[in-house]
Design an enzyme around this catalytic site. Sequence first.
Site, PDB file in Angstrom:
ATOM      1  N   TRP A 189       0.861  -1.177   0.000  1.00  0.00           N
ATOM      2  CA  TRP A 189       0.000   0.000   0.000  1.00  0.00           C
ATOM      3  C   TRP A 189       0.897   1.226   0.000  1.00  0.00           C
ATOM      4  O   TRP A 189       1.847   1.308   0.790  1.00  0.00           O
ATOM      5  CB  TRP A 189      -0.921   0.063   1.232  1.00  0.00           C
ATOM      6  N   GLU A 230      -3.045  -3.189  -2.458  1.00  0.00           N
ATOM      7  CA  GLU A 230      -4.156  -2.602  -1.694  1.00  0.00           C
ATOM      8  C   GLU A 230      -4.476  -1.189  -2.171  1.00  0.00           C
ATOM      9  O   GLU A 230      -3.650  -0.284  -2.085  1.00  0.00           O
ATOM     10  CB  GLU A 230      -3.774  -2.568  -0.211  1.00  0.00           C
ATOM     11  N   LYS A 232      -7.139   2.339  -2.384  1.00  0.00           N
ATOM     12  CA  LYS A 232      -7.749   3.237  -1.405  1.00  0.00           C
ATOM     13  C   LYS A 232      -8.591   4.268  -2.133  1.00  0.00           C
ATOM     14  O   LYS A 232      -8.248   4.700  -3.237  1.00  0.00           O
ATOM     15  CB  LYS A 232      -6.664   3.912  -0.575  1.00  0.00           C
ATOM     16  N   ASP A 264      -9.402  -3.522   1.725  1.00  0.00           N
ATOM     17  CA  ASP A 264      -9.447  -3.039   3.104  1.00  0.00           C
ATOM     18  C   ASP A 264     -10.822  -2.445   3.335  1.00  0.00           C
ATOM     19  O   ASP A 264     -11.249  -1.534   2.611  1.00  0.00           O
ATOM     20  CB  ASP A 264      -8.355  -1.988   3.334  1.00  0.00           C
ATOM     21  N   HIS A 267     -11.311   1.361   3.278  1.00  0.00           N
ATOM     22  CA  HIS A 267     -10.805   2.159   2.170  1.00  0.00           C
ATOM     23  C   HIS A 267     -11.846   2.478   1.114  1.00  0.00           C
ATOM     24  O   HIS A 267     -11.492   2.902   0.013  1.00  0.00           O
ATOM     25  CB  HIS A 267      -9.617   1.445   1.515  1.00  0.00           C
ATOM     26  N   HIS A 292      -8.475  -7.099   4.416  1.00  0.00           N
ATOM     27  CA  HIS A 292      -8.135  -6.381   5.638  1.00  0.00           C
ATOM     28  C   HIS A 292      -9.422  -5.979   6.341  1.00  0.00           C
ATOM     29  O   HIS A 292     -10.202  -5.180   5.807  1.00  0.00           O
ATOM     30  CB  HIS A 292      -7.318  -5.130   5.328  1.00  0.00           C
ATOM     31  N   ASP A 300     -11.424   6.618   6.676  1.00  0.00           N
ATOM     32  CA  ASP A 300     -10.543   5.489   6.979  1.00  0.00           C
ATOM     33  C   ASP A 300      -9.811   5.717   8.295  1.00  0.00           C
ATOM     34  O   ASP A 300      -8.613   5.993   8.330  1.00  0.00           O
ATOM     35  CB  ASP A 300      -9.532   5.308   5.836  1.00  0.00           C
ATOM     36  N   ASP A 302      -9.694   3.551  10.921  1.00  0.00           N
ATOM     37  CA  ASP A 302      -9.117   2.333  11.497  1.00  0.00           C
ATOM     38  C   ASP A 302      -9.499   2.099  12.949  1.00  0.00           C
ATOM     39  O   ASP A 302      -8.646   1.901  13.811  1.00  0.00           O
ATOM     40  CB  ASP A 302      -7.585   2.364  11.361  1.00  0.00           C
ATOM     41  N   ASP A 332      -6.573  -4.791  10.473  1.00  0.00           N
ATOM     42  CA  ASP A 332      -5.830  -3.556  10.193  1.00  0.00           C
ATOM     43  C   ASP A 332      -6.540  -2.392  10.864  1.00  0.00           C
ATOM     44  O   ASP A 332      -7.468  -1.802  10.303  1.00  0.00           O
ATOM     45  CB  ASP A 332      -5.697  -3.328   8.688  1.00  0.00           C
TER      46      ASP A 332
END
Length: 425
Positions: A189, A230, A232, A264, A267, A292, A300, A302, A332
């Site tokens: 990423w 990955e 985004k 992810d 994302h 993820h 994003d 997390d 993640d």
Amino acid sequence: MVKAETVDKAYEIAKERYAEVGVDTEAAMKRLETVPLSLHCWQGDDIHGFLNPEQELTGGIAVTGDYPGVARTPDELTSDLHEALSLIPGKHRVALHMIYAVAKDGKKKDFNDIKPEDFDYWIDWAKKEGIGLDNNGTFFSHPNVKDNMTVASPDKNIRDYWIQHGKLTREVSNYIGEQLGQTCYNNFWVPDGFKDNPIDKLTPRERMLASLDEIEAKDYPEANEQDSFEGKLFGAPGIESFTVGSHEFYQYYAITRQKLWTIDAGHFHPTEDVSDKFASYFPFTKKDLFMHVSRPVRWDSDHTVIVDDALLRITRSLVRDNLLDRTHIGLDFFDATINRVAAWVVGARATQKSLLQAMLAPIDQLKQSEYNADFTTRLIETEELKSMPFGAVWDKFCQDHNVPVGFDWMDNIHQYEKDVQFKRN
């Protein structure tokens, strides 16, 4: 403390209830045993690593909070990971970043001065734990991230630096897989993009494509190392308007280059259904998917994974379409407002709970109703399944794997805080 006989009694009732609708709870638990999760090491130390832990986080990476007990050394981080793994049922993996190299001479190193042997510390620890390791290139928090660009930079010197890092990441991953005798999944990423609207959207992607192809030029045995890419939607701060490595870019790259694609959950746009991506990807490739699991809150951010609608949709899609054997699931997220070990355990157990709920369904029967256009039956059964005694099966799964049931693992966390983490500050 939950009594074993209480768990057994509740489970027998749940087993009987599920059998009435054609679901084998024993088979579901055995299936769940075969699904390892890849725990991300960076939750334990707020993404500082060991190469240069004083380096400021950049590239859209930010950690909130200052809960006491952050891991500061390799031994502290592996101690915390061991504690987390002891509270999660099943056998799992740990994902590293290149910044977690442990230099044998104890000196600080530049990203591109890392040697594969600098991961011997992790390899020895993984062998002791009986687990596998995954890896990630670190394309952030370095002076050579210029104007939010790395492999897509218009500056050839910058591109060349990060191309070298990408090659080194693959070399390290191959070494890890070779030493452990199992595949190391190596994720890419990069934070390349623009804060405001660019004039030229094509040239940066052409530069990125050429850089990635150069990184991928050397072949490694897939038994040792496999690369995943990955995408985004946007990043914060810095690339809100244009991301070079978008979802479409990396999906096309993965399919045309026969690599893995990483999805992810954090994302994508908040209104997108991530679970709908899988069935659009797999018909076009023989390669696997890396998932993820994260939890965005408007962006994003997390957050620690919990059992929410988004996670349930993800796990249902993977289970119902029989995609688990082709999907590698990793966590993640990073949260320093709470106990960092607890965050790992909450996120992992939430993912396992969601998988188990998806498995505890008469999937073939539901599909047959759908094929017969009997949507009434499909709706009734999926709604009634929501109130089935899933929790009793989960408790039994935990008990059978010798990890605390229910709230009991909170006692382990509080004791670990007192005995280990709080003594670090």
